[in-house]
Design a protein around this motif. Sequence first.
Motif, PDB file in Angstrom:
ATOM      1  N   ARG A 149       0.800  -1.173   0.038  1.00 46.13           N
ATOM      2  CA  ARG A 149       0.101  -0.007   0.112  1.00 46.13           C
ATOM      3  C   ARG A 149       0.850   1.457  -0.083  1.00 46.13           C
ATOM      4  O   ARG A 149       0.531   2.311  -0.713  1.00 46.13           O
ATOM      5  CB  ARG A 149      -0.897  -0.067   1.100  1.00 46.13           C
ATOM      6  N   ARG A 150       1.898   1.325   0.760  1.00 48.46           N
ATOM      7  CA  ARG A 150       2.893   2.300   0.619  1.00 48.46           C
ATOM      8  C   ARG A 150       3.671   2.538  -0.620  1.00 48.46           C
ATOM      9  O   ARG A 150       3.695   3.775  -1.082  1.00 48.46           O
ATOM     10  CB  ARG A 150       3.887   2.145   1.738  1.00 48.46           C
ATOM     11  N   LEU A 153       0.928   3.907  -2.967  1.00 56.29           N
ATOM     12  CA  LEU A 153       1.041   5.637  -2.312  1.00 56.29           C
ATOM     13  C   LEU A 153       2.258   6.398  -3.108  1.00 56.29           C
ATOM     14  O   LEU A 153       1.842   7.471  -3.437  1.00 56.29           O
ATOM     15  CB  LEU A 153       1.017   5.879  -0.923  1.00 56.29           C
ATOM     16  N   LEU A 171       1.724   6.787  -6.840  1.00 55.65           N
ATOM     17  CA  LEU A 171       0.727   7.778  -7.053  1.00 55.65           C
ATOM     18  C   LEU A 171       1.204   9.115  -6.764  1.00 55.65           C
ATOM     19  O   LEU A 171       0.842  10.164  -7.675  1.00 55.65           O
ATOM     20  CB  LEU A 171      -0.518   7.802  -5.936  1.00 55.65           C
ATOM     21  N   GLU A 229       1.588  12.090  -9.660  1.00 50.99           N
ATOM     22  CA  GLU A 229       1.216  13.625  -9.409  1.00 50.99           C
ATOM     23  C   GLU A 229       2.243  14.508  -9.481  1.00 50.99           C
ATOM     24  O   GLU A 229       1.999  15.611 -10.269  1.00 50.99           O
ATOM     25  CB  GLU A 229       0.657  13.801  -7.965  1.00 50.99           C
ATOM     26  N   THR A 274      -6.387  22.321  -6.263  1.00 54.74           N
ATOM     27  CA  THR A 274      -6.724  21.047  -5.624  1.00 54.74           C
ATOM     28  C   THR A 274      -5.478  20.695  -4.818  1.00 54.74           C
ATOM     29  O   THR A 274      -5.593  19.657  -4.096  1.00 54.74           O
ATOM     30  CB  THR A 274      -7.324  19.899  -6.505  1.00 54.74           C
ATOM     31  N   ASN A 275      -4.444  21.169  -5.568  1.00 58.22           N
ATOM     32  CA  ASN A 275      -3.076  20.470  -4.664  1.00 58.22           C
ATOM     33  C   ASN A 275      -2.792  21.140  -3.283  1.00 58.22           C
ATOM     34  O   ASN A 275      -1.985  20.836  -2.582  1.00 58.22           O
ATOM     35  CB  ASN A 275      -1.988  20.741  -5.725  1.00 58.22           C
ATOM     36  N   THR A 302      -4.749  21.424  -0.665  1.00 55.16           N
ATOM     37  CA  THR A 302      -5.449  21.241   0.409  1.00 55.16           C
ATOM     38  C   THR A 302      -5.001  20.369   1.684  1.00 55.16           C
ATOM     39  O   THR A 302      -5.292  20.188   2.673  1.00 55.16           O
ATOM     40  CB  THR A 302      -6.688  20.080  -0.092  1.00 55.16           C
ATOM     41  N   THR A 356      -2.490  17.592   1.114  1.00 58.71           N
ATOM     42  CA  THR A 356      -2.293  16.229   1.346  1.00 58.71           C
ATOM     43  C   THR A 356      -1.505  15.493   2.377  1.00 58.71           C
ATOM     44  O   THR A 356      -0.452  15.875   2.642  1.00 58.71           O
ATOM     45  CB  THR A 356      -1.720  15.739   0.011  1.00 58.71           C
ATOM     46  N   PRO A 357      -1.966  14.697   3.410  1.00 55.89           N
ATOM     47  CA  PRO A 357      -1.257  14.161   4.232  1.00 55.89           C
ATOM     48  C   PRO A 357       0.147  13.538   3.768  1.00 55.89           C
ATOM     49  O   PRO A 357       0.032  12.753   2.850  1.00 55.89           O
ATOM     50  CB  PRO A 357      -2.260  13.315   5.113  1.00 55.89           C
ATOM     51  N   GLN A 358       1.146  13.809   4.466  1.00 58.82           N
ATOM     52  CA  GLN A 358       2.270  13.249   3.884  1.00 58.82           C
ATOM     53  C   GLN A 358       2.603  11.960   5.027  1.00 58.82           C
ATOM     54  O   GLN A 358       2.354  11.975   5.887  1.00 58.82           O
ATOM     55  CB  GLN A 358       3.431  14.288   4.158  1.00 58.82           C
ATOM     56  N   ASP A 359       3.401  11.031   4.284  1.00 60.21           N
ATOM     57  CA  ASP A 359       3.767   9.728   5.437  1.00 60.21           C
ATOM     58  C   ASP A 359       4.919  10.054   6.112  1.00 60.21           C
ATOM     59  O   ASP A 359       5.873  10.766   5.498  1.00 60.21           O
ATOM     60  CB  ASP A 359       3.798   8.727   4.165  1.00 60.21           C
TER      61      ASP A 359
END
Lengths: 261, 72
Positions: free
Chosen positions: B39-40, B43, B46, B50, B64-65, B67, B69-72
């Motif tokens: 999953r990571r 991510l 993805l 982007e 939209t960029n 907002t 986005t939560p960072q890992d």
Amino acid sequence: MPLPQDERTTVQMFTRFAQPARFFALADRIAPWLWGLVILGLAVGLPWALIFVQPDYQQGDTVRIMYVHVPAAWMAMFVYASMAIASFVALVWRHPLAEIAAVASAPIGAAFTFCALVTGSLWGKPMWGTYWEWDGRMTSVLILFFIYLAHIALSQAFEDPAQGRRIANIFALVGVLILPIIKFSVEWWNTLHQSASVFRMDGPTIEPSMLWPLLIMGLTFQVLYFALLIVRMHSEMAAVRLRSSRLALMRREQTSEAVAS
Amino acid sequence: MADFFAMGGYAAYVWGSYLVVALVLGGLLVWSRQQLKSRRAALARLKAQEDRRTEIAGGEPEQTNSTGTPQD
């Protein structure tokens, strides 16, 4: 699924899951210690259970099965109780971490319950002469196992995972009724399984030389649950982020297409 | 030593129990780590996708960029 709905949940995701970063930072700092404790617990508990405990005068060496069977059965119930509490917190306060914790717990609880059932069966064959009997305790624990499986299935059954988690959490709260049934099953339907010998109102009736290694294995399983939970919560969190990122990307593509045309 | 493995004649039941527990709980750990890793990785893919898109778009900051986005 209409787009505005998706948009709303995506925006909510971003804001609702922004905070848990602090929780995961703390969890990651604790995790190595938890795994260290698990290894230590196994290093002490396993030789104690498999070598140093004397064979029981009635059960011989099969009594050693108790040191995995009973902790697994304790955890089957403990994990469910934690899951139900997390579900309650998630439903009442809409706490995203509680929601994640509840869903992340289900496979761990299912695994412990499966272990309790199989080891019980392997203990039952030589001691009771049967792998399985529709005795109150066994049947109610089997039902608990199915409840876990249903919870896992429910949480994944909806197109919108947030809705799936919510439905699964409501289900977890209803299912909590199984816990008192399991606990008192040995008294209500006293057919085959023995009654409690550790958690009793009048204190443990189990021999102390057997109680200590049992408690060590029990604590080890307990710590193992929390260590596994951290890994699974990370994974559930990653799934949430993956979905919201995909939705955001899809939306951006749609808007840029609209601009281009 | 042979006594230890024989378990008083109950070897299959005793060792079977410990083996099942080890496989189920160990399997759960391995599966969970694998799931998290994949999953990571998805991510990260993805995110790279982007980043490429914004580069192609001339580094224009998109609405939209921003907002967060939560960072890992």
